[in-house]
Design an enzyme around this catalytic site. Structure first.
Site, PDB file in Angstrom:
ATOM      1  N   ASP A 183       1.613   6.533   0.095  1.00  0.00           N
ATOM      2  CA  ASP A 183       1.483   6.837   1.521  1.00  0.00           C
ATOM      3  C   ASP A 183       1.997   8.222   1.878  1.00  0.00           C
ATOM      4  OD1 ASP A 183       0.656   4.136   1.832  1.00  0.00           O
ATOM      5  OD2 ASP A 183       2.758   3.543   1.861  1.00  0.00           O
ATOM      6  N   GLU A 184       1.970   9.143   0.934  1.00  0.00           N
ATOM      7  CA  GLU A 184       2.460  10.494   1.213  1.00  0.00           C
ATOM      8  C   GLU A 184       1.484  11.271   2.068  1.00  0.00           C
ATOM      9  OE1 GLU A 184       2.113   9.305  -1.875  1.00  0.00           O
ATOM     10  OE2 GLU A 184       4.060   9.322  -2.882  1.00  0.00           O
TER      11      GLU A 184
ATOM     12  N   LYS B 166      -1.957  11.789   0.875  1.00  0.00           N
ATOM     13  CA  LYS B 166      -2.769  12.522  -0.105  1.00  0.00           C
ATOM     14  C   LYS B 166      -4.167  12.817   0.441  1.00  0.00           C
ATOM     15  CE  LYS B 166      -1.816   9.139  -3.112  1.00  0.00           C
ATOM     16  NZ  LYS B 166      -0.626   8.477  -2.615  1.00  0.00           N
ATOM     17  N   GLY B 167      -4.647  11.910   1.310  1.00  0.00           N
ATOM     18  CA  GLY B 167      -6.015  12.027   1.819  1.00  0.00           C
ATOM     19  C   GLY B 167      -6.303  13.364   2.474  1.00  0.00           C
TER      20      GLY B 167
ATOM     21  N   GLY C  32      -4.721   2.973   0.483  1.00  0.00           N
ATOM     22  CA  GLY C  32      -5.353   3.171   1.778  1.00  0.00           C
ATOM     23  C   GLY C  32      -5.212   4.639   2.124  1.00  0.00           C
ATOM     24  N   HIS C  33      -6.269   5.389   1.914  1.00  0.00           N
ATOM     25  CA  HIS C  33      -6.211   6.817   2.222  1.00  0.00           C
ATOM     26  C   HIS C  33      -6.755   7.037   3.621  1.00  0.00           C
ATOM     27  CE1 HIS C  33      -6.194   8.090  -2.284  1.00  0.00           C
ATOM     28  NE2 HIS C  33      -5.130   7.420  -1.905  1.00  0.00           N
ATOM     29  N   THR C  34      -5.894   7.494   4.515  1.00  0.00           N
ATOM     30  CA  THR C  34      -6.314   7.689   5.899  1.00  0.00           C
ATOM     31  C   THR C  34      -6.580   9.160   6.131  1.00  0.00           C
ATOM     32  OG1 THR C  34      -4.753   5.964   6.481  1.00  0.00           O
ATOM     33  CG2 THR C  34      -5.622   7.266   8.304  1.00  0.00           C
TER      34      THR C  34
ATOM     35  N   GLN D 234      -1.748   5.327  -5.120  1.00  0.00           N
ATOM     36  CA  GLN D 234      -0.338   4.965  -5.157  1.00  0.00           C
ATOM     37  C   GLN D 234       0.459   6.224  -5.523  1.00  0.00           C
ATOM     38  OE1 GLN D 234      -2.583   2.565  -6.888  1.00  0.00           O
ATOM     39  NE2 GLN D 234      -2.732   1.852  -4.810  1.00  0.00           N
TER      40      GLN D 234
ATOM     41  N   THR E 288       3.422  -0.978  -8.963  1.00  0.00           N
ATOM     42  CA  THR E 288       2.081  -1.543  -9.023  1.00  0.00           C
ATOM     43  C   THR E 288       1.726  -1.775 -10.496  1.00  0.00           C
ATOM     44  OG1 THR E 288      -0.170  -1.382  -8.171  1.00  0.00           O
ATOM     45  CG2 THR E 288       0.832   0.685  -8.977  1.00  0.00           C
TER      46      THR E 288
ATOM     47  N   ARG F 180       2.052  -3.315   7.390  1.00  0.00           N
ATOM     48  CA  ARG F 180       3.497  -3.574   7.368  1.00  0.00           C
ATOM     49  C   ARG F 180       4.277  -2.334   7.790  1.00  0.00           C
ATOM     50  NH1 ARG F 180       4.485  -5.505   1.270  1.00  0.00           N
ATOM     51  NH2 ARG F 180       2.815  -4.041   0.885  1.00  0.00           N
TER      52      ARG F 180
ATOM     53  N   LYS G 273       3.696  16.004   6.629  1.00  0.00           N
ATOM     54  CA  LYS G 273       4.364  15.477   7.831  1.00  0.00           C
ATOM     55  C   LYS G 273       5.666  16.185   8.183  1.00  0.00           C
ATOM     56  CE  LYS G 273       2.931  10.950   8.494  1.00  0.00           C
ATOM     57  NZ  LYS G 273       2.964   9.495   8.312  1.00  0.00           N
TER      58      LYS G 273
END
Ligand code: IMP
Length: 413
Positions: free
Chosen positions: A21-22, A24-25, A48-50, A228, A243, A307, A335
Site C-alpha cells: 500500500d505504498e 506504487k500505482g 489493490g493498486h489505486t 505487495q 503473503t 480495513r 504521500k
C-alpha cells in the site's frame, strides 16, 4: 523526465519497500506511457493498486495498473494466482471507460487459477489459527495462501488448462477440501466461472516467457509492476505475517521468467511514514491520536478489504534492508503531503540496546506541499526530510508524491 528515464533503462521494476500500500500505482501510471510492456509477476487479487484519474478512483487487483495506457502490452506473469471472475470484472470495467485491454493482454499459461474454494480454505485457516492462538495472520481472505499451497503441492490448475473441461479435477477436490478444512467446493459455481472465463480469456493465454524474451530482443522497454512489498515476502518478510509469494525484485523476475541480469533499475516505493494491514511486528506503529491523524490524512483504509491500516513513522532500517534485497536504485517516497501538519516527525533510525526504537526527531514544515511538483519549491524542512532518507539509505529520491492526483509528483532528474 527524459534524464530519469535514461537512468532507469529498458527494464525497470517497481517494488514496495514496506508492507504494501505504498502507492506504487502512481509511479507505474506516470512511467507506463514510456514503456512498451507492463508486467505483473506474482500475487493475486490481494493487491489493490489505486490510481486517481480526473478525480475518479480506479482500483486494480489483477491487471497491472499500467493497463490504463492504451498503447502498452500487458503481461500477467507465471508467478500469479488468478481469480478469474475478478479479472473479467476488471476487463469489463476498463471497457466501460473506453479502454479495451483484451487485444493487448497476454496471460501466462503457467499462472495458477485461484478458485472460490481457495477463499473458503483461506477463511477456514484464519479461523483455525484464531481458535488456536487467539489471532490469525489477518490475510485478505482472497484465497492467496491456499492457491500457492496447491501450486507447491503440485496439484494446482494452471491457465494452460483453461481450454479443457476441468469438471473432474474440481470434483476431485470436494472431499479432501471438506476433510482437511471443513470448506465447501461448489462444483457448479466453479464450472460456471471457468466457462465464462474460457469464452473471454482462453485466446489470451500464451507462453509469456517466450513473448517477454522476444520483446527484450526487439529492444522493447519493460516495466515490472511489483505487488505487495518486501516486508511481506515469503522468505525475507516478517514471517509468518507475510503473503505467500516472493514480492521482491528477484521474485518478480522469477515470476516472469526473466533473467536477473536484464533488470536495469529498481524503484523502491516507500511512504513518507509507514502503514501495515493485518497482524505482525510494526516497530514504529503509533496508536494515539497521532496514528488516527495519519490514517485520516492519508486515507489509510485497505483498497482490497477496506480495513483501517495501522499507521506509524518511517523506519529507515527497513528501507536499508529493502534496498539491499532488491538492489534499489531509486526511491519513490509517496504521500509526503500527509505529514504537512506535523510539528515534529520522528523517524526510526535503529534499535537501542533494550530493543526499543531509536528515533531521530526531524522538524516538520507546517506548510502545504500538496501538488508541489519541484523539489526546490518544497519547504526547506521537507527537502531536508527527503535528503535525510537519501543520506541514511544511500539511494537517491527520484520521485516524491505530494497528493492524490496523478500530476502531484516531484520528478528529480
Ligand atoms: P494474503 O496475501 O491475503 O495471504 O495476506 C497475508 C498478509 O499480507 C496480510 O497481513 C495482508 O494484510 C497482507 N497483504 C496482502 N496483500 C497486500 C497488499 O496488497 N497490501 C497490503 N497488505 C497486503
Amino acid at each position: 523526465m527524459e534524464k530519469l528515464l535514461k537512468t532507469l533503462g529498458p527494464v525497470c521494476a517497481i517494488i514496495g519497500a514496506q508492507w504494501g500500500d505504498e502507492g506504487k500505482g502512481k509511479a507505474i501510471d506516470l512511467l507506463s506511457e514510456h514503456y512498451d510492456v507492463i508486467a505483473r509477476a506474482c500475487g493475486g487479487a490481494n493487491a489493490g493498486h489505486t490510481i486517481v484519474v480526473k478525480g475518479k478512483k480506479h482500483v486494480f487487483h489483477l491487471l497491472p495498473s499500467g493497463a490504463l495506457h492504451a498503447n502498452t502490452t500487458v503481461i500477467i506473469g507465471s508467478g500469479m494466482v488468478l481469480h478469474l471472475p475478478t479479472l473479467l470484472e476488471e476487463i469489463r470495467t476498463l471497457q466501460e471507460i473506453g479502454i479495451d485491454v483484451l487485444p493487448r493482454l497476454f496471460i501466462s499459461e503457467e499462472a495458477h487459477i485461484l478458485f472460490e474454494f481457495h477463499k473458503g480454505i483461506d477463511a477456514a485457516m484464519e479461523e483455525m489459527r484464531a481458535a488456536k492462538s487467539g489471532k490469525g495472520i489477518g490475510t485478505t481472505r482472497r484465497g492467496i495462501g491456499p492457491a500457492y499451497m496447491d501450486k507447491a503441492a503440485r496439484r494446482g490448475i494452471r491457465m494452460g488448462s483453461l481450454k479443457d473441461d476441468l469438471t473432474k479435477e474440481i470434483e476431485a477436490r470436494v472431499e479432501p477440501v471438506k476433510r482437511s478444512f471443513g470448506a465447501t467446493v461448489d462444483v457448479e459455481l466453479e464450472s460456471k466461472n471457468l466457462a465464462e472465463a474460457r469464452k473471454v480469456l482462453a485466446g489470451r493465454v500464451a507462453n509469456t516467457v517466450a513473448l517477454l524474451h522476444r520483446f527484450l530482443n526487439e529492444g522493447k522497454k519493460i516495466l515490472i509492476e511489483g505487488a505487495q512489498a518486501t516486508l511481506l515476502d515469503i522468505d525475507h518478510g516478517t514471517y509468518p505475517y507475510v503473503t505467500s509469494s516472493s514480492t521482491t525484485a528477484a521474485g518478480a523476475l522469477q515470476g516472469l521468467g526473466l533473467p536477473p541480469r536484464c533488470l536495469t533499475s529498481c524503484i523502491g516505493v516507500a511512504k513518507a511514514y509507514c502503514t501495515r494491514v493485518g497482524e505482525g511486528e510494526f516497530l514504529t506503529e503509533v496508536m494515539s491520536e497521532t496514528g488516527d491523524r495519519l490514517r485520516k490524512r492519508g486515507g489509510e483504509y485497505g483498497s482490497t478489504t477496506g480495513r483501517p491500516r495501522r499507521c506509524g513513522w518511517l523506519h529507515l532500517p527497513d528501507l536499508v534492508f529493502s534496498a539491499q534485497v532488491n538492489g534499489t536504485t531509486h526511491w519513490n517516497i509517496t504521500k509526503l503531503d500527509v505529514l504537512d501538519e506535523e510539528e515534529t516527525i520522528p523517524v526510526g533510525i535503529g534499535q537501542k540496546t533494550d530493543g526499543s526504537v531509536q528515533y531521530e526527531n526531524l522538524p516538520g514544515w507546517k506548510t502545504s506541499t500538496e501538488g508541489v511538483i519541484s523539489f526546490e519549491k518544497l519547504p526547506k524542512n521537507a527537502q531536508a526530510y527527503l535528503t535525510f532518507i537519501e543520506k541514511q539509505t544511500g539511494v537517491p529520491v527520484a520521485l516524491a508524491g505530494t497528493g492524490q492526483e496523478r500530476e502531484a509528483m516531484i520528478v528529480r532528474e
